[in-house]
Design an enzyme around this catalytic site. Structure first.
Site, mmCIF file in Angstrom:
data_model
loop_
_atom_site.group_PDB
_atom_site.id
_atom_site.type_symbol
_atom_site.label_atom_id
_atom_site.label_comp_id
_atom_site.label_asym_id
_atom_site.label_seq_id
_atom_site.Cartn_x
_atom_site.Cartn_y
_atom_site.Cartn_z
ATOM 1 N N ASP A 70 0.845 -1.191 0.000
ATOM 2 C CA ASP A 70 0.000 0.000 0.000
ATOM 3 C C ASP A 70 0.885 1.247 0.000
ATOM 4 O OD1 ASP A 70 -2.978 0.980 0.432
ATOM 5 O OD2 ASP A 70 -1.828 2.014 1.971
ATOM 6 N N HIS A 106 -6.940 -6.227 -1.959
ATOM 7 C CA HIS A 106 -5.867 -5.345 -1.517
ATOM 8 C C HIS A 106 -5.147 -5.877 -0.284
ATOM 9 C CE1 HIS A 106 -3.740 -1.557 -1.173
ATOM 10 N NE2 HIS A 106 -4.110 -1.456 0.084
#
Length: 340
Positions: A122, A311
């Protein structure tokens, strides 16, 4: 098959340390391979993103220790046990990528690590790409999970323009950068529900708390149920850490786009020639796999792999992620190859 992981509160394989880094106090997880007499093959720094913590790497730390590496996983600026300076009066640049890269380099110096391998996820992925550019003398290898490499742009592109143009799924960044999110999520119960929602928890009728194009859906905040990616013990740890300083420091990262661009202009090139690994998550709705196309133009020794995950690949598909990282480390970091 269960995958080994680090306990957030008490695990004999790691210690929780503090260091003064360029004037700010950092908390970091430190792990040593085997025992103190074991030969250390190298040092790996693991950089987390939003809304995560150093313990977000809990499934990866054990396998890296088993491979003989010293592991350093810091809480980044604004998170957990690391300082979260209020902006203003503190400068917003404290939350920029150059500052993060400089802090990694300083912590490595304090730990007597003249060379390191750097991994990120991220925001942490964005940081490690830039850190390799700011500190090429320090970083020998880089891997990023979910976050593709982005070259330096000569012209500034605002978040608003990105959302109106090629990346509408970045609309949430505008919401996080506003005062609303940090102002409305303050109590432990609100933080608990926020974390449950961000990590995939849904309401009884399938309500979601997060929409990539819009941000936080406050009307669903109290509706979402428990996330499957966090045990109750892990969730309690996250809640305690996020309640320490609130969300202000964490969302400051979404306010630094122009500062990051300005500092990028000091970089002479977008090219990274050291060996790199990009692990894309096939079902990531924000960092789409398609965003990684063309990375090889800038990364001459790039290996690309993918995992069937959203994610949160690090915790959703830890075994698949670990297999990829382990193979790359064995063949490239330890084996001397430039790529797989």
């Amino acid at each position: 098959m269960d995958v080994d992981k680090i306990d957030p509160y008490d695990d004999s394989r790691v210690t929780h340390e503090k260091a003064n880094v360029n004037g700010q106090t950092y908390h970091y997880i430190l792990g040593l391979p085997g025992n103190n007499n074991a030969t250390i093959k190298g040092t790996i720094f693991l950089i987390h993103g939003w809304p995560d913590l150093s313990i977000g790497w809990r499934y990866q730390i054990p396998i890296l220790l088993e491979m003989g590496f010293r592991v350093v996983a810091p809480d980044m600026m604004g998170y957990g046990g690391t300082d979260a300076p209020q902006v203003p009066p503190a400068p917003l640049s404290l939350y920029g990528m150059k500052r993060a890269a400089d802090d990694i380099a300083e912590l490595a110096r304090q730990l007597n690590a003249p060379k390191i391998v750097l991994g990120g996820h991220d925001w942490g992925g964005a940081v490690v790409w830039r850190a390799a550019m700011w500190h090429p003398e320090l970083i020998t290898h880089v891997f990023s999970v979910c976050t593709p490499f982005a070259p330096v742009h000569k012209q500034y592109i605002s978040t608003e323009d990105m959302v109106k143009g090629p990346l509408p799924q970045f609309g949430y960044q505008l919401h996080l950068a506003s005062p609303e999110v940090e102002g409305k999520i303050t109590t432990k119960e609100e933080i608990r529900q926020f974390l449950n929602g961000m990590y995939g928890g849904k309401g009884a009728s399938g309500e979601l708390m997060f929409d990539p194009t819009k941000g936080i859906i406050f009307e669903n905040l109290l509706k979402v149920g428990k996330s499957k990616l966090l045990t109750e013990r892990e969730l309690e740890y996250y809640v305690d850490q996020y309640h320490r300083n609130g969300l202000h420091g964490t969302v400051n990262w979404y306010r630094t786009r122009e500062i990051n661009w300005e500092e990028d202009q000091q970089l002479k090139s977008s090219n990274i020639d050291i060996p790199t690994l990009y692990v894309q998550a096939e079902y990531d709705h924000v960092l789409l796999p398609s965003m990684g196309r063309g990375m090889g133009k800038y990364l001459s020794n790039l290996t690309v792999r993918s995992v069937p995950a959203t994610h949160w690949a690090l915790t959703q598909k830890p075994q698949a992620v670990n297999i990829i990282i382990k193979e790359w480390i064995e063949c490239v970091v330890l084996g001397g190859k430039s790529k797989l």
